[in-house]
Structure formats: structure tokens, C-alpha cells
Design an enzyme around this catalytic site. Structure first.
Site, PDB file in Angstrom:
ATOM      1  N   GLY A  79       0.814  -1.203   0.000  1.00  0.00           N
ATOM      2  CA  GLY A  79       0.000   0.000   0.000  1.00  0.00           C
ATOM      3  C   GLY A  79       0.851   1.257   0.000  1.00  0.00           C
ATOM      4  N   CYS A  80       0.309   2.319  -0.628  1.00  0.00           N
ATOM      5  CA  CYS A  80       0.995   3.607  -0.605  1.00  0.00           C
ATOM      6  C   CYS A  80       0.278   4.607   0.288  1.00  0.00           C
ATOM      7  CB  CYS A  80       1.131   4.173  -2.022  1.00  0.00           C
ATOM      8  SG  CYS A  80      -0.431   4.632  -2.763  1.00  0.00           S
ATOM      9  N   GLY A  81      -0.916   4.247   0.790  1.00  0.00           N
ATOM     10  CA  GLY A  81      -1.543   5.052   1.824  1.00  0.00           C
ATOM     11  C   GLY A  81      -2.304   6.265   1.355  1.00  0.00           C
TER      12      GLY A  81
END
Length: 277
Positions: A119-121
Site C-alpha cells: 500500500g501507498c496510503g
């Protein structure tokens, strides 16, 4: 669209705080009461599926839910949302959004494609490919918006920020018509949240987004440009600077991007043909 809030539930946008003020290097002898902006975890659920949790000011959450759904491409139009219900919890707020079965199927497919990846958030986005979405260019307006209208609207935006006046801690996003009259303002501790709330309010009121401009009391990140493009807003004016990525996204999506819009000054970064000087 049916929006419901439980009866008797109050979620103020600010809270009282007891403070000691320091003036000229010396602390006051007595404490004083101050007001501070609320920052609350807000979880967005679509047909019972948790999608994202944001830290936001707990006002105008119906606008936020609709605007986020539109600007993030979860729904294609306001009619794809069947209902919004605000469910306060002891540690935050859950916004339960009912969407059409077609939108739900697309969302589930998107989540399956993201399963197991790092994930990159960014707002529940889990892959880099999801960050820079391909959006159609915003259609050109009937006529360019006068620069004088942009400057007038930005000056008027400051007068439409009561929560900032109380707390000094919130951003604002406003929408103004081509004459520079500010028609809508939404505030939040997060600049992206304020813009989503604005887009949702525009959609709920049926205002044509392409007929005016968006104003933000912050810098212009690429997400701000992307959200404007997704909503069909062709002019974005920011009080501070844009990023290089914001400029590139604005160029490809046909959004006129202005920065450092203050008093009688502005810097035009993209599509100056949409602004009449």
C-alpha cells in the site's frame, strides 16, 4: 439520494480548550478559554465494505461522502449513491454509503486487483497505478473567466471561513461563479477533505461545476487538480504554490491552474487561455 443523521447526535466542528497565553515573552497570570478545531477519524464504508479512513472535521460529512465518491471515481454520478448514513462511534465516525450494484461490482474488482500488494496510503489507494488516474480533459468553458474575477473571489473566500476564524486551524475550498461571486465554501482540517466537501455540495445543489472556479486556501497538490478534473471544474486557484506534478496533471486534464493568488497578484501555470486578463 437519502442522507440521514441520527436524531439528537451533535458533532461540533470545534472544542473548548483551556490555555495560557504568552505575549511579549511573558505568560498571562490567568488561564483563558480558546477554541480548537476537531480532528476525527472518519471511516468510509461502501455497501458494508470498509474503503478508507480519513482524519477530518466532522461537519458536512454527507457532502464529504458524495464528493470523495465522485472525485475518487467510486461512482460516476450522484445518482449512483442510494443513501448516506452517519454512524458516530466512541472513537470516530463511520459513514455508511450505499451505492449501486454496478459501482459495487467495480469497487470489488478494484479491491481484488489490489489484494496482496504493497500500500501507498493515499485514500485507500494501494498501487502506484491507482494514484495517477487517467481522466478525460475538462471541457473548455463558454468563455474565459476574467482574472479580476479570480482575484475578487479569492479575497472573498477569507470572509467565508467561520471555523478558521474560531480556531485558526482549518483549510477552505470555495466555488465561485465567473463574476467572482463566492457561492459555496466548505472547511476542514485537511485541504483535500475541504475540496471533497465542496465537490459534494456542488453535486447536491446541482451547480454546474464548469461554469465557475474552485478556490483553495492552501498549496495545490496533484490530488487537488485531479479532484477538480474529476468533478469537471476547469479552473483551480490556490493561495500558495503548486507542485510540479500538479502542473503536469493540470496540463493534461485541461485545468487552468493558478498559484500565489493573493490581493492583486497571481501566477498562471497552465492553460492561460481559460483566463481573460
Amino acid at each position: 439520494m437519502d442522507c440521514q443523521t441520527p436524531a439528537g447526535v451533535a458533532r461540533p466542528d470545534y472544542a473548548d480548550a483551556t490555555v495560557v497565553r504568552v505575549r511579549g515573552g511573558a505568560a498571562d497570570a490567568a488561564t483563558q478559554q480558546d477554541r480548537v478545531a476537531e480532528e476525527t477519524p472518519v471511516a468510509l464504508e461502501y455497501n458494508g465494505i470498509s474503503h478508507a479512513t480519513m482524519l477530518a472535521t466532522p461537519g458536512d460529512l454527507e457532502d464529504f461522502a458524495l464528493g470523495f465518491s465522485l472525485t475518487e471515481g467510486i461512482v460516476g454520478q450522484p445518482g449512483d449513491i442510494r443513501g448516506i448514513e452517519i454512524a458516530p462511534q466512541f472513537n470516530g465516525i463511520v459513514v455508511q454509503i450505499e451505492i449501486s450494484s454496478a459501482c459495487e461490482a467495480r469497487l470489488k474488482q478494484r479491491r481484488r486487483a489490489m489484494a496482496g500488494r504493497t500500500g501507498c496510503g493515499l485514500c485507500g489507494v494501494e498501487t502506484l497505478g491507482e494514484v495517477l488516474r487517467q481522466l478525460p480533459p475538462v471541457a473548455a468553458g463558454a468563455r474565459p473567466i476574467p482574472l479580476a474575477s479570480v482575484l475578487r473571489a479569492m479575497r472573498a473566500l477569507r470572509a467565508g471561513q467561520p471555523l478558521h476564524d474560531l480556531t485558526g486551524a482549518t483549510h477552505a475550498a470555495g466555488w465561485a461563479d465567473a463574476q467572482g461571486r463566492v457561492r459555496l465554501v466548505r472547511e476542514d482540517v485537511g485541504r483535500h477533505n475541504a475540496l471533497d466537501k465542496l465537490v459534494g455540495a456542488l453535486a447536491r445543489l446541482g451547480e454546474p461545476p464548469g461554469a465557475g472556479m474552485a478556490l483553495v486556501s492552501s498549496r495545490a497538490s496533484f490530488e487537488m487538480v485531479q479532484k477538480c478534473a474529476a468533478a469537471g471544474i476547469g479552473v483551480l486557484a490556490a493561495v500558495s504554490a503548486p507542485t510540479a506534478l500538479a502542473i503536469r496533471v493540470a496540463q493534461t486534464t485541461n485545468v487552468a491552474l493558478l498559484g500565489f493568488v493573493r490581493n492583486a497578484d497571481a501566477t498562471l501555470y497552465t492553460h492561460p487561455e481559460r483566463i481573460a486578463s
